[in-house]
Design an enzyme around this catalytic site. Structure first.
Site, PDB file in Angstrom:
ATOM      1  N   TYR A   1       0.894  -1.126   0.039  1.00  0.00           N
ATOM      2  CA  TYR A   1       0.078  -0.042   0.026  1.00  0.00           C
ATOM      3  C   TYR A   1       0.986   1.205   0.030  1.00  0.00           C
ATOM      4  CZ  TYR A   1      -3.037   3.565   1.847  1.00  0.00           C
ATOM      5  OH  TYR A   1      -3.811   4.705   1.942  1.00  0.00           O
TER       6      TYR A   1
ATOM      7  N   GLU B   1     -11.665   6.570   5.558  1.00  0.00           N
ATOM      8  CA  GLU B   1     -10.972   7.145   6.627  1.00  0.00           C
ATOM      9  C   GLU B   1     -11.917   7.465   7.705  1.00  0.00           C
ATOM     10  OE1 GLU B   1      -7.783   7.895   6.934  1.00  0.00           O
ATOM     11  OE2 GLU B   1      -6.869   7.890   4.903  1.00  0.00           O
TER      12      GLU B   1
ATOM     13  N   TRP C   1      -5.415   1.737  10.664  1.00  0.00           N
ATOM     14  CA  TRP C   1      -5.329   1.665   9.138  1.00  0.00           C
ATOM     15  C   TRP C   1      -5.057   0.287   8.593  1.00  0.00           C
ATOM     16  CZ3 TRP C   1      -8.028   3.848   5.533  1.00  0.00           C
ATOM     17  CH2 TRP C   1      -7.793   3.633   4.157  1.00  0.00           C
TER      18      TRP C   1
END
Length: 208
Positions: free
Chosen positions: A37, A59, A67
């Site tokens: 990522y 988010e 995350w």
């Protein structure tokens, strides 16, 4: 993420050099999912409506969580939320809310699910003005941070505070200043790659 893999070596004040010779922050140096990522997506420009809406949504779901958790669940999120198509999600009903609350593949939080639906409707309304992507990018600052260590990376800015206020005024939810700064990092509006990272300046938005 602070644990270093056995096949990495520390280099510089804030990065870890992997066996591929690339310097990354510690959080992106161990987990293959986070590393991929970081290397291929994080900080690269996203300028289309659906792409920005998806990232606003994710988010928002990330608030209070890691995350990595959201990233691992992203395929399930995309399936559950019809590929984050605002037009489809804006038409969701209470039946859809209950369906999503029963989906073990995503984060089952009623407020966040309702916010995602409300944000889809707000995204559609924005088409009559500048559009979501244009609005978000209009808060790009004149300069970007230049951190050498993770501790030097800010968690919000004057621009993320202003963006948060504007989105809330437009009917968006779960768009606090810290969440919006994370969005700005993720889609390339600011570059918070560490100066010694191999990704620094790679977005084309900021050159150094």
């Amino acid at each position: 993420m602070t644990q270093e893999a056995s096949n990495t070596t520390a280099a510089g004040p804030g990065v870890v050099v992997g066996e591929d010779g690339h310097a990354r922050p510690a959080w992106a140096a161990v987990d293959p999912l986070l590393r991929d990522y970081y290397d291929g997506e994080w900080g690269m420009p996203v300028t289309d409506e659906r792409g920005v809406y998806e990232r606003v949504s994710l988010e928002g779901f990330q608030a209070g969580l890691s995350w990595a958790t959201i990233l691992r669940k992203r395929p399930a999120f995309r399936e559950a939320f019809n590929g984050f198509d605002p037009d489809v999600i804006a038409a969701y009903t209470e039946t859809d809310v209950e369906r999503l609350l029963a989906d073990t593949g995503i984060v089952r939080n009623r407020q966040k699910i309702r916010a995602t639906i409300a944000n889809a409707r707000a995204t559609i309304r924005l088409r009559e003005d500048m559009g979501l992507a244009h609005l978000v990018w209009s808060f790009r600052p004149e300069t970007t941070p230049r951190p050498r260590t993770f501790a030097e990376i800010p968690t919000k800015s004057a621009e993320s505070i202003a963006l948060s206020k504007e989105l809330r005024r437009r009917g968006f939810a779960f768009v606090g200043p810290t969440t919006m700064f994370a969005l700005m990092e993720a889609i390339g509006i600011v570059d918070t790659h560490l100066l010694d990272s191999h990704r620094r300046g790679s977005s084309g938005v900021w050159t150094s």
